[in-house]
Design a protein around this motif. Sequence first.
Motif, PDB file in Angstrom:
ATOM      1  N   TRP A  62      66.763  19.502 -47.593  1.00  0.00           N
ATOM      2  CA  TRP A  62      66.854  19.956 -46.101  1.00  0.00           C
ATOM      3  C   TRP A  62      65.776  20.832 -45.738  1.00  0.00           C
ATOM      4  CZ3 TRP A  62      67.510  24.779 -44.737  1.00  0.00           C
ATOM      5  CH2 TRP A  62      67.893  25.742 -45.835  1.00  0.00           C
ATOM      6  N   ARG A  63      65.185  21.382 -46.646  1.00  0.00           N
ATOM      7  CA  ARG A  63      64.172  22.540 -46.262  1.00  0.00           C
ATOM      8  C   ARG A  63      63.040  21.393 -46.135  1.00  0.00           C
ATOM      9  NH1 ARG A  63      66.847  25.430 -50.610  1.00  0.00           N
ATOM     10  NH2 ARG A  63      67.514  27.360 -49.783  1.00  0.00           N
ATOM     11  N   ASP A  64      62.681  20.376 -46.879  1.00  0.00           N
ATOM     12  CA  ASP A  64      61.321  19.926 -46.613  1.00  0.00           C
ATOM     13  C   ASP A  64      61.657  19.100 -45.361  1.00  0.00           C
ATOM     14  OD1 ASP A  64      60.637  20.572 -49.071  1.00  0.00           O
ATOM     15  OD2 ASP A  64      61.653  18.948 -50.035  1.00  0.00           O
ATOM     16  N   GLN A  65      62.722  18.510 -44.973  1.00  0.00           N
ATOM     17  CA  GLN A  65      63.019  18.135 -43.668  1.00  0.00           C
ATOM     18  C   GLN A  65      62.832  18.911 -42.247  1.00  0.00           C
ATOM     19  OE1 GLN A  65      66.854  16.329 -43.052  1.00  0.00           O
ATOM     20  NE2 GLN A  65      66.903  15.425 -45.125  1.00  0.00           N
ATOM     21  N   MET A  66      63.280  20.161 -42.870  1.00  0.00           N
ATOM     22  CA  MET A  66      62.838  21.111 -41.557  1.00  0.00           C
ATOM     23  C   MET A  66      61.617  21.416 -41.292  1.00  0.00           C
ATOM     24  SD  MET A  66      64.747  24.961 -41.380  1.00  0.00           S
ATOM     25  CE  MET A  66      63.897  25.811 -42.957  1.00  0.00           C
ATOM     26  N   SER A  78      68.497  16.884 -40.958  1.00  0.00           N
ATOM     27  CA  SER A  78      69.535  16.198 -40.434  1.00  0.00           C
ATOM     28  C   SER A  78      71.014  17.040 -40.359  1.00  0.00           C
ATOM     29  CB  SER A  78      69.870  15.039 -41.313  1.00  0.00           C
ATOM     30  OG  SER A  78      70.057  15.215 -42.579  1.00  0.00           O
ATOM     31  N   THR A  79      71.097  17.961 -41.118  1.00  0.00           N
ATOM     32  CA  THR A  79      72.356  18.754 -41.221  1.00  0.00           C
ATOM     33  C   THR A  79      72.227  19.777 -40.339  1.00  0.00           C
ATOM     34  OG1 THR A  79      71.258  19.834 -43.036  1.00  0.00           O
ATOM     35  CG2 THR A  79      72.806  18.294 -43.572  1.00  0.00           C
ATOM     36  N   GLN A  80      71.132  20.157 -39.880  1.00  0.00           N
ATOM     37  CA  GLN A  80      70.807  21.101 -38.818  1.00  0.00           C
ATOM     38  C   GLN A  80      71.191  20.411 -37.502  1.00  0.00           C
ATOM     39  OE1 GLN A  80      66.797  22.361 -39.597  1.00  0.00           O
ATOM     40  NE2 GLN A  80      67.730  24.142 -40.934  1.00  0.00           N
TER      41      GLN A  80
END
Length: 166
Positions: A100-104, A111-113
């Motif tokens: 999730w950090r990489d996505q951010m 996606s979770t954010q």
Amino acid sequence: MSLTYCGKLYRALNPVFAREPMSGRGAELYGGRFNPKGVPALYASTSVHTALREANQVGDLQPTTLVCYRARIEMVFDAADMTAVAAAGLDEASLADPAWRDQMRTTGEASTQRFARELIAQGYNGLRVRSFAKGSGPSDINLVLWRWGNSASSRLELIDDEDRLG
């Protein structure tokens, strides 16, 4: 699916933020799995062990301040309802995705954010979701709060009868 959570919650805080256990400032500054940067959030657990696992996911146990709250939070989205999670375009693997950090970093929002931002817009005060910290299992539960304080619908009270945090 919406539920009301009544009971105790626990947080294991970085001592840097220990004097402000109600602020959500760390999550606001850096973003979290279930809150984009700029959105304050309190990540709490329903057990002390889960809180400690959550706070110390990388390397050795670091200095930690453990706090406890009395909570009565209405309008909590229950991520155990996989039908409701699927309706939001996610599944358990995407909730647990360690990237999730990489996505951010690459897209500006994990996606979770995005999921959290949509729940906040729908009026949810928080999210009940299992812990994905190393060593946790299905019974390790977190509550991620986006609204908390003294209001009847999202009451959170720090237990500090001896005023140890000043």
